[in-house]
Design a protein around this motif. Structure first.
Motif, PDB file in Angstrom:
ATOM      1  N   TRP A   1      29.986 -37.253 -32.611  1.00 28.23           N
ATOM      2  CA  TRP A   1      29.023 -37.932 -31.753  1.00 28.23           C
ATOM      3  C   TRP A   1      28.915 -37.305 -30.356  1.00 28.23           C
ATOM      4  CZ3 TRP A   1      24.688 -39.911 -31.560  1.00 28.23           C
ATOM      5  CH2 TRP A   1      24.263 -40.724 -30.514  1.00 28.23           C
ATOM      6  N   THR A   2      30.019 -36.909 -29.766  1.00 24.42           N
ATOM      7  CA  THR A   2      29.978 -36.319 -28.417  1.00 24.42           C
ATOM      8  C   THR A   2      29.090 -35.080 -28.403  1.00 24.42           C
ATOM      9  OG1 THR A   2      32.194 -37.128 -27.903  1.00 24.42           O
ATOM     10  CG2 THR A   2      31.351 -35.346 -26.540  1.00 24.42           C
ATOM     11  N   THR A   3      29.224 -34.247 -29.412  1.00 20.84           N
ATOM     12  CA  THR A   3      28.392 -33.039 -29.502  1.00 20.84           C
ATOM     13  C   THR A   3      26.940 -33.389 -29.791  1.00 20.84           C
ATOM     14  OG1 THR A   3      30.274 -31.757 -30.312  1.00 20.84           O
ATOM     15  CG2 THR A   3      28.087 -30.835 -30.698  1.00 20.84           C
ATOM     16  N   ILE A   4      26.714 -34.323 -30.706  1.00 26.05           N
ATOM     17  CA  ILE A   4      25.345 -34.675 -31.096  1.00 26.05           C
ATOM     18  C   ILE A   4      24.567 -35.269 -29.925  1.00 26.05           C
ATOM     19  CG2 ILE A   4      23.957 -36.260 -32.512  1.00 26.05           C
ATOM     20  CD1 ILE A   4      26.043 -35.859 -34.735  1.00 26.05           C
ATOM     21  N   LYS A   5      25.191 -36.173 -29.164  1.00 23.77           N
ATOM     22  CA  LYS A   5      24.434 -36.816 -28.082  1.00 23.77           C
ATOM     23  C   LYS A   5      24.165 -35.858 -26.923  1.00 23.77           C
ATOM     24  CE  LYS A   5      28.275 -39.115 -25.666  1.00 23.77           C
ATOM     25  NZ  LYS A   5      28.820 -40.436 -25.258  1.00 23.77           N
ATOM     26  N   THR A   6      24.844 -34.706 -26.923  1.00 23.03           N
ATOM     27  CA  THR A   6      24.597 -33.674 -25.919  1.00 23.03           C
ATOM     28  C   THR A   6      23.588 -32.639 -26.415  1.00 23.03           C
ATOM     29  OG1 THR A   6      26.863 -33.887 -25.112  1.00 23.03           O
ATOM     30  CG2 THR A   6      25.673 -31.911 -24.471  1.00 23.03           C
ATOM     31  N   GLU A   7      23.763 -32.199 -27.653  1.00 26.45           N
ATOM     32  CA  GLU A   7      22.956 -31.096 -28.180  1.00 26.45           C
ATOM     33  C   GLU A   7      21.864 -31.519 -29.153  1.00 26.45           C
ATOM     34  OE1 GLU A   7      25.677 -28.400 -29.992  1.00 26.45           O
ATOM     35  OE2 GLU A   7      26.726 -27.924 -28.127  1.00 26.45           O
ATOM     36  N   GLY A   8      22.017 -32.700 -29.754  1.00 27.12           N
ATOM     37  CA  GLY A   8      21.128 -33.107 -30.833  1.00 27.12           C
ATOM     38  C   GLY A   8      21.727 -32.759 -32.183  1.00 27.12           C
ATOM     39  N   LEU A   9      20.951 -32.952 -33.229  1.00 31.29           N
ATOM     40  CA  LEU A   9      21.406 -32.618 -34.577  1.00 31.29           C
ATOM     41  C   LEU A   9      21.193 -31.130 -34.844  1.00 31.29           C
ATOM     42  CD1 LEU A   9      19.973 -35.605 -36.650  1.00 31.29           C
ATOM     43  CD2 LEU A   9      22.374 -35.130 -36.184  1.00 31.29           C
ATOM     44  N   SER A  10      22.170 -30.506 -35.482  1.00 27.32           N
ATOM     45  CA  SER A  10      22.076 -29.082 -35.802  1.00 27.32           C
ATOM     46  C   SER A  10      22.109 -28.876 -37.307  1.00 27.32           C
ATOM     47  CB  SER A  10      23.248 -28.328 -35.171  1.00 27.32           C
ATOM     48  OG  SER A  10      23.306 -26.996 -35.646  1.00 27.32           O
ATOM     49  N   ARG A  11      21.312 -27.914 -37.773  1.00 26.40           N
ATOM     50  CA  ARG A  11      21.375 -27.604 -39.209  1.00 26.40           C
ATOM     51  C   ARG A  11      22.587 -26.742 -39.524  1.00 26.40           C
ATOM     52  NH1 ARG A  11      16.416 -23.904 -38.440  1.00 26.40           N
ATOM     53  NH2 ARG A  11      17.303 -21.810 -38.390  1.00 26.40           N
ATOM     54  N   MET A  12      23.252 -26.237 -38.495  1.00 27.20           N
ATOM     55  CA  MET A  12      24.456 -25.419 -38.639  1.00 27.20           C
ATOM     56  C   MET A  12      24.193 -24.250 -39.584  1.00 27.20           C
ATOM     57  SD  MET A  12      27.363 -28.415 -38.450  1.00 27.20           S
ATOM     58  CE  MET A  12      26.635 -29.430 -39.727  1.00 27.20           C
ATOM     59  N   ARG A  13      24.983 -24.099 -40.634  1.00 23.60           N
ATOM     60  CA  ARG A  13      24.808 -22.945 -41.524  1.00 23.60           C
ATOM     61  C   ARG A  13      23.844 -23.231 -42.669  1.00 23.60           C
ATOM     62  NH1 ARG A  13      30.976 -20.535 -42.135  1.00 23.60           N
ATOM     63  NH2 ARG A  13      31.316 -20.079 -39.910  1.00 23.60           N
ATOM     64  N   ARG A  14      23.398 -24.459 -42.756  1.00 20.57           N
ATOM     65  CA  ARG A  14      22.466 -24.797 -43.832  1.00 20.57           C
ATOM     66  C   ARG A  14      21.034 -24.457 -43.431  1.00 20.57           C
ATOM     67  NH1 ARG A  14      24.041 -30.268 -47.113  1.00 20.57           N
ATOM     68  NH2 ARG A  14      26.211 -29.753 -47.562  1.00 20.57           N
ATOM     69  N   ASN A  15      20.150 -24.508 -44.403  1.00 20.51           N
ATOM     70  CA  ASN A  15      18.740 -24.228 -44.133  1.00 20.51           C
ATOM     71  C   ASN A  15      18.025 -25.428 -43.534  1.00 20.51           C
ATOM     72  OD1 ASN A  15      19.313 -21.779 -45.300  1.00 20.51           O
ATOM     73  ND2 ASN A  15      18.264 -22.199 -47.225  1.00 20.51           N
TER      74      ASN A  15
END
Length: 200
Positions: free
Chosen positions: A113-127
């Motif tokens: 949550w700490t990362t998400i509320k700062t950066e948003g949602l990431s697809r990371m290594r997925r498409n």
């Protein structure tokens, strides 16, 4: 989620199939098509001690409908319906979502949550980033999810984000050019006990 009548052996095979078809086909030397299909007999060369009937049983009993079997030109082939990290996969059967008469929800965990509320949602290594149509724990959400992020579909769509629906009803979005969905597109975030979290 696995069907109650699946054995531990079947669960192991299902996980192996997911890994091979979503992430490691090329590394393992499998001929995966742009639409995600791999010839079953070729796949079985990597899955010793398993048979075509084992594969068919896994596909039939998987509650989340993760896989599709199809006979193409007389040859049995299999694909994962979504979840790929292989960049070559570009022709999955995905329908562009023009409107949403349901909540678009991403399930996650407090530790992110700490990362998400700062950066948003990431697809990371997925498409794609994965979402469910509503609180759907069969297709799209894990039973263990602790947080639910609701997306403002209209705002995101207006700003150019494209949402797709897979064959098994999972909603997918590649995010922006950097692979993110920013918090400005969050409608609300709740815990599994329906407690609202602040993300501004």
């Amino acid at each position: 989620m696995f069907s109650k009548n699946q054995s531990k052996n079947d669960i192991v095979l299902s996980k192996k199939l997911s890994y091979l078809l979503r992430h490691s086909s090329i590394k393992e030397g499998l001929n995966i098509k742009p639409n995600g299909f791999v010839v079953v007999s070729e796949l079985l060369n990597k899955l010793h001690h398993y048979t075509i009937n084992d594969i068919k049983r896994i596909v039939e009993n998987n509650n989340k409908q993760r896989f599709t079997l199809d006979t193409i030109n007389g040859v049995l082939e299999i694909k994962a319906n979504q979840g790929h990290s292989i960049s070559k996969i570009s022709e999955l059967t995905l329908k562009v979502l023009d409107s949403a008469e349901f909540d678009i929800i991403h399930g996650t965990y407090f530790k992110y949550w700490t990362t998400i509320k700062t950066e948003g949602l990431s697809r990371m290594r997925r498409n794609h980033i994965h979402f469910a149509k509503g609180l759907n724990f069969i297709n799209g959400l894990r039973q263990s999810a602790e947080l639910f992020i609701y997306i403002n579909f209209e705002k995101a769509k207006k700003d150019g984000l494209i949402f797709l629906e897979s064959e098994n009803g999972v909603i997918l979005c590649a995010g922006d050019l950097k692979g993110f969905i920013e918090t400005k597109y969050f409608l609300k975030v709740t815990t599994k006990h329906d407690q609202a979290l602040n993300f501004n």
